[in-house]
Design a protein around this motif. Structure first.
Motif, mmCIF file in Angstrom:
data_model
loop_
_atom_site.group_PDB
_atom_site.id
_atom_site.type_symbol
_atom_site.label_atom_id
_atom_site.label_comp_id
_atom_site.label_asym_id
_atom_site.label_seq_id
_atom_site.Cartn_x
_atom_site.Cartn_y
_atom_site.Cartn_z
ATOM 1 N N ALA A 37 56.866 -48.566 83.682
ATOM 2 C CA ALA A 37 56.998 -47.395 83.840
ATOM 3 C C ALA A 37 57.776 -46.776 84.692
ATOM 4 O O ALA A 37 58.261 -47.603 85.723
ATOM 5 N N TYR A 38 58.303 -45.354 84.682
ATOM 6 C CA TYR A 38 59.412 -44.895 85.602
ATOM 7 C C TYR A 38 58.607 -43.854 86.545
ATOM 8 O O TYR A 38 57.845 -43.057 85.919
ATOM 9 N N ALA A 39 59.272 -43.627 87.729
ATOM 10 C CA ALA A 39 58.840 -42.410 88.482
ATOM 11 C C ALA A 39 60.206 -41.889 88.936
ATOM 12 O O ALA A 39 61.221 -42.620 89.104
ATOM 13 N N GLU A 40 60.300 -40.384 89.130
ATOM 14 C CA GLU A 40 61.507 -39.846 89.693
ATOM 15 C C GLU A 40 61.440 -39.804 91.141
ATOM 16 O O GLU A 40 62.428 -39.702 91.777
ATOM 17 N N ARG A 41 60.147 -39.570 91.768
ATOM 18 C CA ARG A 41 60.012 -39.424 93.211
ATOM 19 C C ARG A 41 58.911 -40.788 93.668
ATOM 20 O O ARG A 41 58.043 -41.005 92.707
ATOM 21 N N ASP B 290 50.536 -41.561 92.462
ATOM 22 C CA ASP B 290 49.597 -40.540 91.713
ATOM 23 C C ASP B 290 49.377 -41.147 90.364
ATOM 24 O O ASP B 290 48.662 -40.882 89.565
ATOM 25 N N TYR B 291 50.352 -42.235 89.911
ATOM 26 C CA TYR B 291 50.203 -42.930 88.564
ATOM 27 C C TYR B 291 48.659 -43.025 88.421
ATOM 28 O O TYR B 291 48.031 -42.697 87.382
ATOM 29 N N GLU B 292 48.038 -43.965 89.394
ATOM 30 C CA GLU B 292 46.792 -44.266 89.064
ATOM 31 C C GLU B 292 45.900 -43.472 89.413
ATOM 32 O O GLU B 292 44.659 -43.000 88.671
ATOM 33 N N LYS B 293 46.028 -42.660 90.563
ATOM 34 C CA LYS B 293 44.921 -41.726 91.386
ATOM 35 C C LYS B 293 44.627 -40.744 90.237
ATOM 36 O O LYS B 293 43.335 -40.264 90.080
ATOM 37 N N TYR B 294 45.795 -40.080 89.463
ATOM 38 C CA TYR B 294 45.393 -38.937 88.657
ATOM 39 C C TYR B 294 45.505 -39.426 87.218
ATOM 40 O O TYR B 294 45.438 -38.616 86.309
ATOM 41 N N GLY B 295 44.895 -40.449 86.875
ATOM 42 C CA GLY B 295 44.994 -41.089 85.567
ATOM 43 C C GLY B 295 46.108 -41.069 84.692
ATOM 44 O O GLY B 295 45.887 -40.877 83.474
#
Length: 84
Positions: free
Chosen positions: A47-51, A57-62
């Protein structure tokens, strides 16, 4: 990669390098690669993230499906591991 008792299985280094390259080549402007463990499929997925704040937040907010967990995160350009 990910050899040892702390991980369910190892990850092929060629696959990891391919995920890094895919992230750097993306037009989305990603900066981080997240390595996910999919409990249902029993395999690693990228999975990729910009910031950086999106990593937590990936796991925290589902954003993960609940069956996935973050194993590690890496900076796409320095290839250094990021603490999560």
């Amino acid at each position: 990669m990910f050899d040892g008792n702390d991980f369910p299985k190892s990850l092929n280094e060629e696959q990891f390098d391919s995920w890094l390259e895919d992230g750097r080549d993306s037009k989305m402007g990603y900066a981080y690669l997240l390595i996910l463990w999919d409990e249902f499929d029993t395999e690693y997925k990228p999975a990729y993230a910009e910031r950086r704040d999106q990593i937590g937040d990936y796991e925290k907010y589902g954003e993960s499906s609940g069956r996935e967990s973050i194993v590690a995160a890496y900076d796409l350009y320095s290839q250094s591991k990021v603490s999560i």
